[in-house]
Design a protein around this motif. Structure first.
Motif, mmCIF file in Angstrom:
data_model
loop_
_atom_site.group_PDB
_atom_site.id
_atom_site.type_symbol
_atom_site.label_atom_id
_atom_site.label_comp_id
_atom_site.label_asym_id
_atom_site.label_seq_id
_atom_site.Cartn_x
_atom_site.Cartn_y
_atom_site.Cartn_z
ATOM 1 N N LEU A 70 0.802 -1.227 0.000
ATOM 2 C CA LEU A 70 0.000 0.000 0.000
ATOM 3 C C LEU A 70 0.830 1.270 0.000
ATOM 4 O O LEU A 70 0.329 2.330 -0.337
ATOM 5 C CB LEU A 70 -0.931 0.004 1.213
ATOM 6 N N LEU A 71 2.098 1.196 0.362
ATOM 7 C CA LEU A 71 2.955 2.379 0.374
ATOM 8 C C LEU A 71 3.357 2.825 -1.027
ATOM 9 O O LEU A 71 4.007 3.841 -1.190
ATOM 10 C CB LEU A 71 4.210 2.111 1.199
ATOM 11 N N THR A 72 2.995 2.052 -2.037
ATOM 12 C CA THR A 72 3.351 2.360 -3.419
ATOM 13 C C THR A 72 2.077 2.657 -4.200
ATOM 14 O O THR A 72 1.460 1.760 -4.746
ATOM 15 C CB THR A 72 4.100 1.178 -4.058
ATOM 16 N N PRO A 73 1.649 3.907 -4.258
ATOM 17 C CA PRO A 73 0.420 4.248 -4.973
ATOM 18 C C PRO A 73 0.538 3.974 -6.473
ATOM 19 O O PRO A 73 1.608 4.135 -7.063
ATOM 20 C CB PRO A 73 0.256 5.749 -4.720
ATOM 21 N N GLU A 74 -0.562 3.570 -7.065
ATOM 22 C CA GLU A 74 -0.571 3.210 -8.484
ATOM 23 C C GLU A 74 -0.120 4.365 -9.372
ATOM 24 O O GLU A 74 0.595 4.167 -10.345
ATOM 25 C CB GLU A 74 -1.961 2.740 -8.900
ATOM 26 N N ASP A 75 -0.527 5.596 -9.046
ATOM 27 C CA ASP A 75 -0.148 6.721 -9.903
ATOM 28 C C ASP A 75 1.362 6.928 -9.909
ATOM 29 O O ASP A 75 1.936 7.361 -10.896
ATOM 30 C CB ASP A 75 -0.869 8.000 -9.490
ATOM 31 N N ARG A 76 2.048 6.596 -8.829
ATOM 32 C CA ARG A 76 3.510 6.736 -8.803
ATOM 33 C C ARG A 76 4.198 5.601 -9.545
ATOM 34 O O ARG A 76 5.281 5.778 -10.080
ATOM 35 C CB ARG A 76 4.024 6.819 -7.374
ATOM 36 N N VAL A 77 3.595 4.435 -9.569
ATOM 37 C CA VAL A 77 4.178 3.311 -10.306
ATOM 38 C C VAL A 77 4.106 3.571 -11.804
ATOM 39 O O VAL A 77 5.058 3.332 -12.538
ATOM 40 C CB VAL A 77 3.459 1.989 -9.964
ATOM 41 N N LYS A 78 2.977 4.089 -12.254
ATOM 42 C CA LYS A 78 2.743 4.258 -13.687
ATOM 43 C C LYS A 78 3.161 5.619 -14.226
ATOM 44 O O LYS A 78 3.026 5.884 -15.403
ATOM 45 C CB LYS A 78 1.273 4.014 -13.989
ATOM 46 N N ASN A 79 3.664 6.509 -13.361
ATOM 47 C CA ASN A 79 4.039 7.844 -13.799
ATOM 48 C C ASN A 79 5.526 8.078 -13.532
ATOM 49 O O ASN A 79 5.896 8.597 -12.487
ATOM 50 C CB ASN A 79 3.200 8.899 -13.070
ATOM 51 N N PRO A 80 6.374 7.720 -14.463
ATOM 52 C CA PRO A 80 7.804 7.892 -14.254
ATOM 53 C C PRO A 80 8.249 9.341 -14.278
ATOM 54 O O PRO A 80 9.357 9.658 -13.878
ATOM 55 C CB PRO A 80 8.420 7.132 -15.422
ATOM 56 N N ASP A 81 7.385 10.239 -14.729
ATOM 57 C CA ASP A 81 7.760 11.652 -14.816
ATOM 58 C C ASP A 81 7.782 12.335 -13.458
ATOM 59 O O ASP A 81 8.065 13.521 -13.373
ATOM 60 C CB ASP A 81 6.809 12.394 -15.760
ATOM 61 N N LEU A 82 7.481 11.588 -12.402
ATOM 62 C CA LEU A 82 7.567 12.169 -11.072
ATOM 63 C C LEU A 82 8.993 12.609 -10.777
ATOM 64 O O LEU A 82 9.222 13.530 -10.024
ATOM 65 C CB LEU A 82 7.126 11.155 -10.016
ATOM 66 N N VAL A 83 9.949 11.931 -11.376
ATOM 67 C CA VAL A 83 11.355 12.268 -11.167
ATOM 68 C C VAL A 83 11.970 12.606 -12.508
ATOM 69 O O VAL A 83 11.909 11.815 -13.444
ATOM 70 C CB VAL A 83 12.110 11.087 -10.528
ATOM 71 N N LYS A 84 12.551 13.769 -12.594
ATOM 72 C CA LYS A 84 13.286 14.142 -13.807
ATOM 73 C C LYS A 84 14.700 13.588 -13.636
ATOM 74 O O LYS A 84 15.480 14.074 -12.821
ATOM 75 C CB LYS A 84 13.282 15.651 -13.979
ATOM 76 N N ALA A 85 14.996 12.561 -14.401
ATOM 77 C CA ALA A 85 16.263 11.854 -14.242
ATOM 78 C C ALA A 85 17.440 12.723 -14.673
ATOM 79 O O ALA A 85 17.346 13.500 -15.615
ATOM 80 C CB ALA A 85 16.237 10.564 -15.049
ATOM 81 N N ARG A 86 18.527 12.552 -13.949
ATOM 82 C CA ARG A 86 19.791 13.213 -14.281
ATOM 83 C C ARG A 86 20.784 12.130 -14.666
ATOM 84 O O ARG A 86 20.652 10.982 -14.261
ATOM 85 C CB ARG A 86 20.321 13.990 -13.076
ATOM 86 N N ASP A 87 21.785 12.493 -15.437
ATOM 87 C CA ASP A 87 22.734 11.476 -15.896
ATOM 88 C C ASP A 87 23.606 10.927 -14.772
ATOM 89 O O ASP A 87 24.260 9.907 -14.936
ATOM 90 C CB ASP A 87 23.594 11.992 -17.051
#
Length: 132
Positions: free
Chosen positions: A26-43
């Motif tokens: 339950l600590l992993t909400p579905e919207d965070r699993v399916k939305n990778p744009d929550l984090v803007k990745a850096r190299d």
């Protein structure tokens, strides 16, 4: 919303969601699993993706120590030096850290997740280093 979306054929000792046929606590909400744009990745980012209870902390400690050894110019106030190990490397997809908290972290950053590989495929090669 009920604590489950549909029954999963895995007998887990904790309540969980079924997201794309995979069990998630339950600590992993579905919207965070399916939305990778929550984090803007850096190299310089590193993401450690492991199954639960399979050495996440050990692997992250190695990643942090490698960063500290190979980046002598890291400032002394970098999270790798002055925070507890569990706070140095936040959960990238869980609801413990906000999007702003993660974005404001200084580089290099290290994250952890228990997400399955198919939920990590949206990161482009070269954006982030994934240890799975």
């Amino acid at each position: 919303k009920q604590w489950y979306q549909r029954r999963v054929r895995v007998n887990l000792p904790v309540r969980h969601y079924d997201i794309d046929g995979r069990p998630y606590v339950l600590l992993t909400p579905e919207d965070r699993v399916k939305n990778p744009d929550l984090v803007k990745a850096r190299d310089t980012d590193v993401l450690v993706a492991t199954y639960p209870r399979n050495g996440t902390g050990l692997t992250l400690n190695l990643v942090v120590e490698i960063h500290k050894a190979h980046n002598p110019d890291l400032p002394s106030d970098h999270p790798f030096f002055n925070q507890r190990p569990k706070d140095q490397t936040p959960w990238i997809h869980n609801k413990f850290h906000s999007e702003a908290d993660i974005e404001n972290m200084p580089s290099p950053r290290a994250f952890k997740t228990h997400n399955y590989y198919e939920h990590l495929e949206t990161f482009q090669p070269g954006e982030i280093k994934i240890i799975h």
